[in-house]
Design a protein around this motif. Structure first.
Motif, mmCIF file in Angstrom:
data_model
loop_
_atom_site.group_PDB
_atom_site.id
_atom_site.type_symbol
_atom_site.label_atom_id
_atom_site.label_comp_id
_atom_site.label_asym_id
_atom_site.label_seq_id
_atom_site.Cartn_x
_atom_site.Cartn_y
_atom_site.Cartn_z
ATOM 1 N N LEU A 105 36.670 28.892 39.370
ATOM 2 C CA LEU A 105 37.695 27.846 39.459
ATOM 3 C C LEU A 105 37.198 26.592 38.761
ATOM 4 O O LEU A 105 36.026 26.222 38.870
ATOM 5 N N ARG A 106 38.108 25.931 38.065
ATOM 6 C CA ARG A 106 37.802 24.671 37.399
ATOM 7 C C ARG A 106 38.986 23.726 37.573
ATOM 8 O O ARG A 106 40.124 24.078 37.277
ATOM 9 N N ARG A 107 38.688 22.546 38.067
ATOM 10 C CA ARG A 107 39.731 21.539 38.282
ATOM 11 C C ARG A 107 39.952 20.745 36.999
ATOM 12 O O ARG A 107 38.995 20.341 36.339
ATOM 13 N N GLN A 108 41.216 20.490 36.699
ATOM 14 C CA GLN A 108 41.600 19.757 35.501
ATOM 15 C C GLN A 108 42.165 18.397 35.863
ATOM 16 O O GLN A 108 42.404 18.085 37.033
ATOM 17 N N GLU A 109 42.369 17.576 34.839
ATOM 18 C CA GLU A 109 43.000 16.277 35.041
ATOM 19 C C GLU A 109 44.465 16.463 35.428
ATOM 20 O O GLU A 109 45.133 17.398 34.994
ATOM 21 N N GLY A 110 44.951 15.549 36.217
ATOM 22 C CA GLY A 110 46.331 15.642 36.677
ATOM 23 C C GLY A 110 46.515 16.519 37.890
ATOM 24 O O GLY A 110 47.653 16.802 38.278
ATOM 25 N N GLY A 111 45.399 16.989 38.481
ATOM 26 C CA GLY A 111 45.513 17.814 39.675
ATOM 27 C C GLY A 111 45.666 19.290 39.420
ATOM 28 O O GLY A 111 45.819 20.066 40.369
ATOM 29 N N ASN A 112 45.633 19.736 38.160
ATOM 30 C CA ASN A 112 45.766 21.157 37.858
ATOM 31 C C ASN A 112 44.452 21.884 38.146
ATOM 32 O O ASN A 112 43.371 21.287 38.116
ATOM 33 N N ILE A 113 44.553 23.184 38.404
ATOM 34 C CA ILE A 113 43.378 24.029 38.578
ATOM 35 C C ILE A 113 43.540 25.272 37.708
ATOM 36 O O ILE A 113 44.642 25.808 37.572
ATOM 37 N N HIS A 114 42.434 25.698 37.104
ATOM 38 C CA HIS A 114 42.410 26.895 36.268
ATOM 39 C C HIS A 114 41.522 27.932 36.936
ATOM 40 O O HIS A 114 40.368 27.645 37.285
ATOM 41 N N LEU A 115 42.037 29.128 37.076
ATOM 42 C CA LEU A 115 41.284 30.252 37.615
ATOM 43 C C LEU A 115 40.911 31.159 36.451
ATOM 44 O O LEU A 115 41.786 31.745 35.808
ATOM 45 N N LYS A 116 39.617 31.256 36.177
ATOM 46 C CA LYS A 116 39.133 32.075 35.067
ATOM 47 C C LYS A 116 38.695 33.437 35.590
ATOM 48 O O LYS A 116 37.862 33.520 36.494
ATOM 49 N N LEU A 117 39.249 34.481 34.982
ATOM 50 C CA LEU A 117 38.958 35.850 35.391
ATOM 51 C C LEU A 117 38.276 36.574 34.245
ATOM 52 O O LEU A 117 38.777 36.590 33.121
ATOM 53 N N LYS A 118 37.121 37.177 34.536
ATOM 54 C CA LYS A 118 36.368 37.936 33.541
ATOM 55 C C LYS A 118 36.252 39.381 34.014
ATOM 56 O O LYS A 118 35.871 39.643 35.155
ATOM 57 N N SER A 119 36.575 40.319 33.129
ATOM 58 C CA SER A 119 36.481 41.738 33.456
ATOM 59 C C SER A 119 36.275 42.515 32.157
ATOM 60 O O SER A 119 36.051 41.923 31.092
#
Length: 320
Positions: A105-119
């Protein structure tokens, strides 16, 4: 498409909120995956994030994150669902099927969050990102109410209230069923039926007494919680005041110590710069007075007496 959207929303509404642990943070999550689209919701009970993706957007993002991927959405979406659902549901059993899948998980500006999935897909690395943004106010339209409502209301509060109403009705139905059972047992007893084992005998169910007892227990629990919170706040305030007093005492002690040190330093500096003056001022004996040197004191007498006294020789007493 409208029907599909309504069905997807209905399925998401009936899906339970599940606790998940992603990137060192705890969330409640619910998700829905279709044939080539998905809808993900995350909340930490302070904010609600969501992302909806259709076929075209999924294809575009897959090309951005995986340059070598040239397959259509239908070819890799099933793999995305298989590796994403265990992370979004917290299922350890499904994770065993794809142990190489990792989500961060990585938090972005503006309150957004990005969930990075690796497979891995076909022996090649497969990357995916869920770009979840704070849910706007008018993002969800309930099928029951035409007016737009918030995600928190549609997916959190409204289901809780509905479940509360259902549970209340079940309690009332169970109470009525117990009353009927007591009447049935009483009829058996009146017709001569007896229990083979005395330990199975129960008291007659009294609904009002049961409600009063239940409310008394609930009130006791709330009182206990209130007293615990009050004691915790009292202890916290006491510890805070004690710490403040200790710091004030330490500050006063340091100030007095500095003041004494500065005074001693100034005095030592004066003694070091003017040692003769300081030693002479404190060690030199007082000068002898006229009486000690044998000098007669002058009297305010007649002129003859003063002349006769002036003509007398001075007694030698060691003074010159």
């Amino acid at each position: 498409m409208a029907c599909d959207g309504a069905c997807a929303e209905l399925r998401l509404l009936h899906s339970p909120w599940l606790p998940v642990y992603i990137g060192g943070f705890r969330f409640l999550s619910k998700s829905w995956f279709g044939s080539s689209e998905y809808h993900v919701l995350l909340t930490d009970m302070k904010c609600v994030w969501e992302e909806r993706m259709g076929t075209a957007h999924i294809q575009e993002r897959a090309q951005e994150l995986n340059r070598r991927l040239r397959a259509p959405v239908s070819a890799f979406f099933s793999h995305l669902r298989q590796v994403a659902e265990p992370c979004l549901t917290g299922s350890s059993e499904l994770r065993l099927l794809h142990p190489e899948a990792q989500m961060s998980l990585r938090r972005q500006e503006g309150g957004n969050i990005h969930l990075k999935l690796k497979s891995e897909l076909g022996g090649l690395p497969f990357h995916w990102e869920f770009h979840c943004s704070p849910a706007p106010v008018t993002v969800v339209r309930s099928t029951a109410a035409p007016a737009p409502v918030t995600v928190a209301c549609a997916q959190l509060l409204r289901p809780l209230f509905s479940i509360s109403v259902v549970l209340q009705r079940q309690v009332e139905q169970l109470g009525s069923l117990l009353v009927q059972k007591d009447k049935e047992i009483q009829d058996y007893r009146e017709n001569g039926a007896t229990l083979s084992r005395e330990r199975l005998q129960t008291d007659v169910f009294q609904e009002q007494l049961y409600k009063d007892d239940f409310m008394a227990k609930v009130v006791c629990v709330f009182i206990f919680i209130g007293v615990f919170i009050f004691i915790s706040i009292f202890i916290f305030v006491g510890v805070f005041i004690f710490v403040v007093c200790v710091f004030i005492f330490i500050g006063v002690f340091i100030f007095i110590s500095i003041f004494i040190f500065v005074g001693v330093f100034i005095f030592a500096s004066v003694v070091w710069l003017h040692p003769s003056a300081a030693v002479g001022h404190w060690a030199q004996p007082p000068a002898p007075g006229p009486a000690q040197c044998g000098i007669p004191q002058r009297h305010h007498g007649s002129l003859e007496q003063r002349q006769s006294s002036d003509t007398k020789p001075m007694q030698s007493s060691g003074c010159r």
